[in-house]
Design an enzyme around this catalytic site. Structure first.
Site, PDB file in Angstrom:
ATOM      1  N   HIS A  99       0.855  -1.196   0.000  1.00 41.16           N
ATOM      2  CA  HIS A  99       0.000   0.000   0.000  1.00 41.16           C
ATOM      3  C   HIS A  99       0.882   1.234   0.000  1.00 41.16           C
ATOM      4  O   HIS A  99       1.978   1.234   0.539  1.00 41.16           O
ATOM      5  CB  HIS A  99      -0.949   0.016   1.210  1.00 41.16           C
ATOM      6  CG  HIS A  99      -0.259  -0.192   2.508  1.00 41.16           C
ATOM      7  ND1 HIS A  99       0.125  -1.432   2.954  1.00 41.16           N
ATOM      8  CD2 HIS A  99       0.129   0.678   3.464  1.00 41.16           C
ATOM      9  CE1 HIS A  99       0.717  -1.323   4.125  1.00 41.16           C
ATOM     10  NE2 HIS A  99       0.749  -0.046   4.453  1.00 41.16           N
ATOM     11  N   HIS A 101       1.054   5.153   1.130  1.00 36.44           N
ATOM     12  CA  HIS A 101       0.469   6.208   1.970  1.00 36.44           C
ATOM     13  C   HIS A 101       0.569   7.538   1.227  1.00 36.44           C
ATOM     14  O   HIS A 101       1.647   7.916   0.752  1.00 36.44           O
ATOM     15  CB  HIS A 101       1.254   6.369   3.276  1.00 36.44           C
ATOM     16  CG  HIS A 101       1.222   5.199   4.202  1.00 36.44           C
ATOM     17  ND1 HIS A 101       0.435   5.170   5.334  1.00 36.44           N
ATOM     18  CD2 HIS A 101       1.879   4.016   4.191  1.00 36.44           C
ATOM     19  CE1 HIS A 101       0.629   4.029   5.987  1.00 36.44           C
ATOM     20  NE2 HIS A 101       1.506   3.307   5.312  1.00 36.44           N
TER      21      HIS A 101
HETATM   22  P1  5GP Z   1       1.856   0.262   7.360  1.00 38.56           P
HETATM   23  O1  5GP Z   1       2.249   0.496   8.782  1.00 38.56           O
HETATM   24  O2  5GP Z   1       1.738  -1.219   7.066  1.00 38.56           O
HETATM   25  O3  5GP Z   1       2.716   0.968   6.361  1.00 38.56           O
HETATM   26  O4  5GP Z   1       0.439   0.915   7.189  1.00 38.56           O
HETATM   27  C1  5GP Z   1      -0.731   0.281   7.503  1.00 38.56           C
HETATM   28  C2  5GP Z   1      -1.747   1.360   7.721  1.00 38.56           C
HETATM   29  O5  5GP Z   1      -3.036   0.763   7.658  1.00 38.56           O
HETATM   30  C3  5GP Z   1      -1.647   2.039   9.074  1.00 38.56           C
HETATM   31  O6  5GP Z   1      -1.435   3.434   8.871  1.00 38.56           O
HETATM   32  C4  5GP Z   1      -2.972   1.723   9.748  1.00 38.56           C
HETATM   33  O7  5GP Z   1      -3.480   2.800  10.506  1.00 38.56           O
HETATM   34  C5  5GP Z   1      -3.871   1.379   8.578  1.00 38.56           C
HETATM   35  N1  5GP Z   1      -4.906   0.409   8.879  1.00 38.56           N
HETATM   36  C6  5GP Z   1      -4.778  -0.766   9.553  1.00 38.56           C
HETATM   37  N2  5GP Z   1      -5.931  -1.426   9.615  1.00 38.56           N
HETATM   38  C7  5GP Z   1      -6.835  -0.666   8.945  1.00 38.56           C
HETATM   39  C8  5GP Z   1      -8.219  -0.826   8.671  1.00 38.56           C
HETATM   40  O8  5GP Z   1      -8.865  -1.810   9.041  1.00 38.56           O
HETATM   41  N3  5GP Z   1      -8.828   0.160   7.955  1.00 38.56           N
HETATM   42  C9  5GP Z   1      -8.131   1.248   7.507  1.00 38.56           C
HETATM   43  N4  5GP Z   1      -8.828   2.155   6.824  1.00 38.56           N
HETATM   44  N5  5GP Z   1      -6.833   1.439   7.760  1.00 38.56           N
HETATM   45  C10 5GP Z   1      -6.181   0.487   8.471  1.00 38.56           C
END
Ligand code: 5GP
Length: 113
Positions: A99, A101
């Site tokens: 993903h 951001h």
């Molecule tokens: P990472 O830390 O893997 O780069 O980012 C994952 C992101 O997904 C985090 O910023 C977290 O807040 C978001 N996230 C995790 N679970 C969910 C969810 O169920 N729904 C949404 N909309 N965001 C999520």
């Protein structure tokens, strides 16, 4: 078992899609760290940047292009924004489905790391 983003893509977990096309969706981050914090998520299950193969180059380019369009729609394009891919534990990745951001809507901290 599907990861949380795959469940969102499959509409097993109700979440508002800000954008959708054949290759990706965009949703608001559940714990935003900026006024605009949107996740652009490919429909293809790719756990991390490490798992990208040559066939995925178009997907990654597409995510960036969609992010650019969403930034414009949210009127953060001229002030600026940040695009981030976290990879694995040291990179701060918590969801193992690729993903991008999109962060903006305020002056972001310059610190990286
Ligand atoms: P990472 O830390 O893997 O780069 O980012 C994952 C992101 O997904 C985090 O910023 C977290 O807040 C978001 N996230 C995790 N679970 C969910 C969810 O169920 N729904 C949404 N909309 N965001 C999520």
């Amino acid at each position: 078992m599907s990861n949380i983003f795959k469940k969102i893509i499959n509409r097993e977990i109700p979440t508002a899609f800000l954008y959708e096309d054949d290759l990706c969706i965009a949703i608001n981050d559940i714990k935003p760290v900026a006024p605009v914090h949107i996740l652009i998520i490919p429909k293809k299950e790719i756990p991390t940047i490490n798992d990208l193969n040559e066939d995925d180059i178009n997907i990654v380019g597409h995510l960036v292009y969609v992010a650019k369009k969403i930034a414009k729609k949210n009127k953060i394009d001229s002030n600026g924004f940040r695009l981030v891919f976290n990879c694995n534990d040291d990179g701060g990745q918590t969801v193992y489905h690729l993903h991008l951001h999109l962060l903006g809507g305020k002056k972001l901290n310059r610190a990286i790391g």
